[in-house]
Design a protein around this motif. Structure first.
Motif, short mmCIF file in Angstrom:
data_model
loop_
_atom_site.label_atom_id
_atom_site.label_comp_id
_atom_site.label_asym_id
_atom_site.label_seq_id
_atom_site.Cartn_x
_atom_site.Cartn_y
_atom_site.Cartn_z
N GLN A 1 -0.21 7.39 -0.35
CA GLN A 1 -1.41 8.07 -0.83
C GLN A 1 -2.65 7.20 -0.65
OE1 GLN A 1 -1.76 11.25 -1.61
NE2 GLN A 1 -3.94 10.86 -1.79
N ASP A 2 -2.51 5.89 -0.90
CA ASP A 2 -3.64 4.97 -0.70
C ASP A 2 -4.01 4.89 0.78
OD1 ASP A 2 -3.54 4.43 -3.42
OD2 ASP A 2 -2.22 2.71 -3.14
N PHE A 3 -2.99 4.86 1.64
CA PHE A 3 -3.20 4.81 3.08
C PHE A 3 -3.93 6.07 3.55
CE2 PHE A 3 -1.36 5.21 7.47
CZ PHE A 3 -1.96 4.08 8.01
N LYS B 1 -7.69 14.75 3.46
CA LYS B 1 -6.42 14.09 3.15
C LYS B 1 -5.25 14.93 3.64
CE LYS B 1 -8.10 11.55 -0.85
NZ LYS B 1 -7.96 11.34 -2.29
N MET C 1 0.84 -1.17 0.00
CA MET C 1 0.00 0.00 0.00
C MET C 1 0.89 1.24 0.00
SD MET C 1 -2.83 1.16 2.84
CE MET C 1 -4.31 0.50 2.12
N LYS C 2 0.63 2.13 -0.90
CA LYS C 2 1.39 3.38 -0.96
C LYS C 2 0.82 4.38 0.04
CE LYS C 2 2.65 2.81 -5.75
NZ LYS C 2 2.58 3.33 -7.08
N SER D 1 -5.78 8.11 1.76
CA SER D 1 -7.16 8.10 1.23
C SER D 1 -8.08 7.20 2.04
CB SER D 1 -7.15 7.65 -0.23
OG SER D 1 -6.46 8.57 -1.03
N ALA D 2 -7.58 6.02 2.41
CA ALA D 2 -8.40 5.07 3.17
C ALA D 2 -8.75 5.64 4.54
CB ALA D 2 -7.66 3.75 3.31
N GLU E 1 -11.26 8.53 4.19
CA GLU E 1 -12.60 8.02 3.88
C GLU E 1 -13.29 7.47 5.14
OE1 GLU E 1 -14.21 4.22 1.49
OE2 GLU E 1 -12.96 5.59 0.31
#
Length: 88
Positions: free
Chosen positions: A4-6, A18, A1-2, A8-9, A12
């Motif tokens: 940015q993905d972390f 963010k 997991m990058k 975003s999650a 959310e």
């Protein structure tokens, strides 16, 4: 997991922006680094962050075959403690 993905999650799931989440993650790294004690250890619930020494040595560049001398250096490692291991 990058990262940015972390970010975003978490954004959310929490409803925070963010930008706020990125600021918290960046600050967390700084706080952990500042609080590593003289033994090189910081423990946060479920995580043990520690500093270890990597030995000096001769390494080979796989692309060129050239030998490279590396001095002794530090590395930071993270160990998951039993409380988090039991989740899965």
């Amino acid at each position: 997991m990058k990262k940015q993905d972390f970010v975003s999650a978490i954004a959310e799931k929490t409803g925070y922006t963010k930008k706020d989440i990125r600021a918290v993650i960046d600050a967390m790294g700084t706080v952990v680094a500042e609080n590593i004690d003289e033994d090189g250890i910081t423990v946060i619930d479920g995580l043990k962050v520690y500093r270890t020494t990597l030995p000096a040595g001769t390494f080979r560049n796989p692309s060129t075959g050239e030998s490279i001398e590396k001095p002794e250096r530090y590395a930071t490692k993270v160990k998951v403690l039993s409380a988090l291991k039991n989740i899965y």
